[in-house]
Design an enzyme around this catalytic site. Structure first.
Site, short mmCIF file in Angstrom:
data_model
loop_
_atom_site.label_atom_id
_atom_site.label_comp_id
_atom_site.label_asym_id
_atom_site.label_seq_id
_atom_site.Cartn_x
_atom_site.Cartn_y
_atom_site.Cartn_z
N GLU A 151 -23.70 9.25 -24.66
CA GLU A 151 -24.73 10.04 -25.34
C GLU A 151 -24.72 9.75 -26.84
OE1 GLU A 151 -24.51 14.67 -25.48
OE2 GLU A 151 -23.92 13.76 -27.37
N ASP B 205 -27.92 11.26 -19.21
CA ASP B 205 -28.65 11.40 -20.47
C ASP B 205 -28.26 10.29 -21.44
OD1 ASP B 205 -26.10 12.49 -20.91
OD2 ASP B 205 -26.82 13.90 -22.41
#
Lengths: 706, 365
Positions: B74, B131
């Site tokens: 991330e 993500d």
């Protein structure tokens, strides 16, 4: 698996094995001309005599005519690779250097040499952003790509991402050279971990054919030992270089292969190790202080008919801190030499150290008791055997104690031991026979008839006893049937109700007899009951008039004289009138009473009538489930047997006798694979005739003998 | 609850893939679509330099300073996106180099999520975090076209395909985004599938769809919006970070996670604003809750409504300000406009918000 497929093809091409490339078939889009582009284009193609050194920075400095940096780089590379010599064509390169060195490129090479790869990349990007026409030197780009590929490959291999390892290797053939033996090892492992051991062998073969560092060559074989089957490792030994400046010494690999062969033979009496291999292990014993090779040779001798030599070796192994394995071997050797008293004393000391040591202790103790004629044993010897047999619920030990008692004229004690043995191992015909003999001697007709009724169809000698063929009154010259000679049955079919063994007098020494787990509390209560009421509870009386405490005491008292159903009534009264503590005790007692009558469901209900401590819940739960399992098994309801066992196993560990019931249940349900697992598990805890019988039965069931 | 969807045109499907949604609590219908951001050039160099100096090492590693100095996929994705926003090609390349060599090593082509300088190996958890994968792929795709760099575009495409292949999962009639390729599916947890709504980086979906059109990005995006509406239709009107879809259309907090609107979900409104999905009614409710008169930005129990922790860092404070700007044109208060790096996470949110405001709402700053 397109990826891996092409990885193989290309890796094989890279490795330059024409013969192997043929096996991989079409699909290799690259040509063998792309085989390892040596970082030193001028060096002879037969690499290996020289380490392959990254000369890209050196060549760049030379092409720029930067003599100072050329010399510094030569010094650095010499320090890294003592055998390396600078290429002869450097002067030509510098002669061609017309343009002044580009300071940015120089900085990039310096960063590269310091392994600051991200910064090299960043600087190139920055330069290109300001000057879109600028291009970094080709060698630098190649060098960067190679370093990045190596990092990714190593990171992937460190985290077990084997397909990434292979795809990176495919895309970066530059990496697959002797300069990066570590990378080659990782590729080899990736092939092994993706079930391509032949490719693994090819990589090792490549290293041994082409790379010259003797340490890396030896390490390659050590890697092979961990990843390849031994015959393939042995094959690789042919690449040992016996001549030259740095000849190989693969002796340690040969020793390891020999050691492994002897180790395998040491566990299998049918496999004979060669004299050469045995000599290797003897040498390893002489040259090290390790217990390992001593143990191997010890077991080899043990299983090949030389227990005396095995005993010496196991002694040595114990002295070398060989631990429980060495002790197990020592005890087993003593037993094989029939030095049973010594074996028992030795094994007793080690029994708590590991399950195998407990197993051999029980085995030795059983053998000691079972000698014919019965030996005269020191009282303390028997006294220490009894609690171990009880705690381990070892049926063969209980049987042996039964015969020992029987043959020393302690018939009641013998009867109780046989009962106990049958509780733990329902299909134990010798114990049933012992029980029949004892009850006959004691003139307990009902008990005798019960045994006969259960066994006459399965045991000729019990039937003969009932039919009066053999008189049981005379002292039996019994050759007690020990474990080794127990007849192999296809399945146990009967379970006897549990019984309470009584104290055994041995040589007039009262041996305190621990009781089976569920009864321990009863025994404690019994002494209290005795002091309170003596034997007065034997008089029938109406419990309804008693107070809670008195009813409780009477319940325990009735349990002691084995009148469990009357005890239930007393416990009920205690529950009706007593305090919460009394109610808890009474519910517990009532459960035990029902358990004794094999009334499992009632026991379960009683256990729930008052809250119990966790320990008692477990104890009662396990007992109830044991009985439920055994009852289901007796009635051939195998699915229910397994359910009860599984429930029980959640409470307490499953001991071997119940594991066997589990195994036979699977067997009877035709789940041979599950059954086999269970029997093998039992066997792993030590040799088990019953487990072997199970495995044989499975083998017969799966592939009927012609 | 069903969404009636108009047939989208064959060209520019994302601009016109409007979506009419009814939820139980909402009478009004809404039209939603992604309004693409340019990203590049939206962040002042000084802000980015301050961020880079604090959080990015020379080897391209983005360091989570509040989390044992570890790095994660991330953080690398945010680093790439912010470097692009600041048009810093040098740093972008640097961060990409670390991401590529250290994290992009999984057999399935996704990034290993956790890297610890003290670990051995330093990838201490080889699982992916979807993500992170989406952020990296999105930043690469945007950089590839902004700088005409085919290396980035190719890497973005590989990653987009891997995401589509390994993290899209059917849940009843929906197609959802699993937070990781392993461990969250219906067969992998008793309460599975489990999803995290803050993993839908809405603005990335049309971009990645163009690179890997063989996967149903449009549908995952749409079902994410529906799921968000369902998860915010309760009394408290906040989604839990981790949501179990065991009961299909009735999302509930997932087992083993606190039932909280927490650090994860804080990003959802930011992602919605960045994607231009400002018509979502929930944003208005959230603006209300986050306003200074009400409780402000906080970690909230989604069952009881109880506040567990108020978040006062400017990086969180800019979120309601950005909402007020986007929904009502309210200028961002001056103290929030200045960026001073604190911890990694709020600093990152701060710059993501600033880059959005810089590109789309310059009048508020």
């Amino acid at each position: 698996m397109r990826l891996v497929g092409s990885a193989i093809t290309i890796a094989v091409l890279i490795l330059g094995f024409a013969a192997i490339a043929q096996q991989t078939g079409p699909g290799g889009t690259r040509t063998p001309a792309e085989t390892p582009p040596p970082p030193t284009p001028g060096s002879p193609p037969a690499a290996g005599s020289q380490p392959q050194v990254d000369e890209s920075a050196l060549r760049y400095f030379a092409s720029q005519g930067d003599t100072r940096r050329v010399n510094a780089e030569i010094a650095r590379l010499r320090a890294l690779y003592p055998n390396w010599t600078p290429p002869s064509d450097l002067s030509q390169l510098s002669a061609g250097a017309a343009a002044a060195p580009d300071p940015i490129v120089e900085r990039l090479w310096n960063l590269y040499r310091e392994d600051r790869i991200a910064e090299v990349r960043a600087a190139i990007a920055e330069r290109q952003a300001s000057d879109p026409n600028w291009k970094p030197p080709e060698e630098l780009v190649t060098a960067l790509e190679t370093v990045e590929a190596r990092r990714r490959l190593i990171n992937a291999s460190d985290t077990g991402q084997w397909r990434t390892v292979l795809s990176v290797a495919t895309e970066s053939p530059n990496l697959l050279t002797c300069m990066n033996v570590d990378v080659l090892w990782r590729v080899a492992e990736a092939f092994a971990r993706t079930d391509q051991p032949t490719r693994t062998r090819d990589v090792y073969t490549y290293i041994l054919t082409n790379c010259s560092n003797p340490g890396e060559r030896l390490a390659t074989l050590q890697k092979a030992l961990t990843l390849l089957p031994e015959p393939q490792v042995a094959d690789l030994l042919q690449f040992e270089r016996k001549t030259g400046e740095t000849p190989d010494d693969f002796g340690s690999i040969r020793d390891e292969l020999a050691r492994r062969r002897v180790e395998r033979a040491s566990l299998d009496s049918k496999t004979i190790a060669s004299a050469e291999d045995l000599a290797v292990v003897e040498r390893l014993i002489r040259n090290t202080n390790e217990a390992g090779p001593v143990l191997i040779l010890g077991w080899y001798n043990f299983h090949h008919g030389n227990p005396a030599r095995a005993l010496e070796l196991f002694k040595t192994a114990i002295d070398r801190n060989g631990g429980t394995k060495a002790a197990e071997g020592y005890a087993m050797s003593l037993r094989a030499l029939n030095r049973l008293a010594e074996a028992e004393a030795f094994a007793y000391e080690w029994r708590e150290r590991a399950p195998e040591n407990m197993k051999i202790y029980l085995d030795v103790a059983t053998a000691l008791l079972s000698q014919d004629p019965p030996p005269r044993l020191e009282p303390q010897v028997v006294a220490r055997i009894v609690p171990v047999v009880m705690a381990q619920r070892f049926s063969d030990g209980a049987q042996a104690l039964g015969w020992y008692a029987y043959n020393t004229e302690q018939i009641r004690t013998a009867r109780d031991w046989f009962r106990t043995a049958l509780t733990w191992k329902a299909d134990d015909e010798p114990s049933a026979y012992g029980l029949a003999l004892s009850t006959q001697r004691l003139n307990e007709r009902a008990a005798f008839n019960a045994v006969v009724a259960q066994w006459r169809n399965r045991s000729q000698r019990i039937a003969d006893l009932a039919d009066g063929v053999v008189p049981a009154t005379a002292r039996q010259p019994l050759a007690p049937r020990t474990l080794a000679s127990t007849p192999v049955e296809t399945a146990p079919t009967l379970v006897q109700p549990r019984s309470t063994p009584r104290p055994m007098a041995v040589e007039r020494v009262e041996v305190e007899q621990p009781l089976p787990r569920t009864e321990q509390a009863v025994r404690r209560r019994q002494s209290e009951a005795r002091s309170a009421l003596g034997r007065s509870c034997a008089m029938t009386q109406n419990p309804n008039r008693l107070s809670g405490d008195s009813a409780l005491t009477r319940g325990w008292c009735l349990m002691e004289i084995n009148r469990p159903l009357e005890a239930v009534a007393a416990f009920d009264q205690a529950m009706a009138t007593g305090s919460s503590r009394v109610r808890e005790e009474a519910a517990y007692g009532k459960s035990l009473a029902y358990l004794r009558k094999n009334l499992t469901s009632q026991a379960a209900i009683a256990a729930a009538e008052a809250p119990q401590t966790r320990a008692r819940q477990v104890e009662l739960g396990a007992s109830i489930l044991t009985q439920r399992a055994l009852a289901a098994y007796r009635d051939k309801r195998y699915v229910e047997t397994l359910l009860a066992l599984s429930e029980r196993a959640r409470l307490v560990p499953e001991q071997n006798d119940l594991l066997l019931i589990r195994g036979w249940s699977y067997y009877n349900l035709g789940q041979y694979a599950d059954a086999e697992k269970v029997f093998r598990a039992v066997q792993r805890t030590g040799y088990s005739e019953e487990a072997s019988a199970g495995l044989n039965a499975i083998r017969e069931a799966v592939s009927p003998v012609n | 609850m069903r969404a009636r969807l108009p047939q989208s045109a064959r060209f520019l499907p994302w601009l016109v893939s409007a979506l009419l949604l009814w939820t139980g609590s909402m009478a009004a219908s809404q039209t939603l679509s992604v309004q693409p951001l340019r990203v590049i050039g939206s962040l002042p160099a000084t802000d980015w330099e301050a961020y880079r100096f604090r959080f990015v090492e020379d080897n391209g590693r983005v360091v989570d300073t509040a989390n044992g100095q570890i790095s994660h996929s991330e953080g690398q994705g945010y680093g790439l996106l912010l470097a692009l926003a600041a048009a810093d090609r040098r740093s972008f390349e640097q961060i990409w180099n670390f991401t590529f060599t250290e994290l992009l090593i999984r057999d399935d082509g996704l990034a290993a999520w956790k890297w610890d300088p003290n670990g051995k190996p330093r990838v201490t958890d080889r699982n992916n975090a979807t993500d992170g994968d989406i952020l990296i792929a999105y930043a690469l795709a945007k950089a590839g076209s902004a700088w005409q760099e085919p290396r980035y575009t190719k890497a973005a495409q590989n990653l987009a395909r891997a995401i589509g292949k390994s993290t899209f999962a059917r849940s009843g009639r929906s197609l959802v985004l699993l937070p990781g390729a392993q461990g969250f599916g219906s067969g992998e947890r008793p309460d599975g599938p489990v999803v995290n709504l803050s993993y839908w980086v809405f603005e990335a979906f049309p971009v990645l769809a163009a690179l890997a059109p063989e996967y149903e990005w449009d549908r995952v995006w749409r079902d994410g919006v529906l799921l968000l509406q369902q998860a915010t239709s309760g009394r408290i009107r906040l989604p839990a970070d981790w949501i179990s879809l065991e009961n299909g259309l009735q999302p509930k907090p997932a087992d083993g996670f606190p039932p909280e609107f927490g650090y994860n979900s804080l990003r959802i409104p930011l992602y919605l604003l960045r994607a231009g999905m400002t018509d979502l009614e929930w944003l208005r409710a959230l603006k209300q809750r986050w306003s200074a008169e009400s409780e402000g930005v906080a970690v909230v129990n989604v069952v009881t409504g109880q506040v567990r922790e108020r978040l006062n860092d400017r990086g969180y404070g800019i979120l309601p300000a950005a909402l007020a700007c986007a929904l009502e044109g309210t200028p961002v208060p001056a103290p929030l406009r200045a960026f001073e790096p604190g911890h990694y996470y709020p600093s990152t949110l701060h710059l993501l918000a600033k880059s959005l405001l810089g590109e789309k709402y310059p009048q508020c700053v």
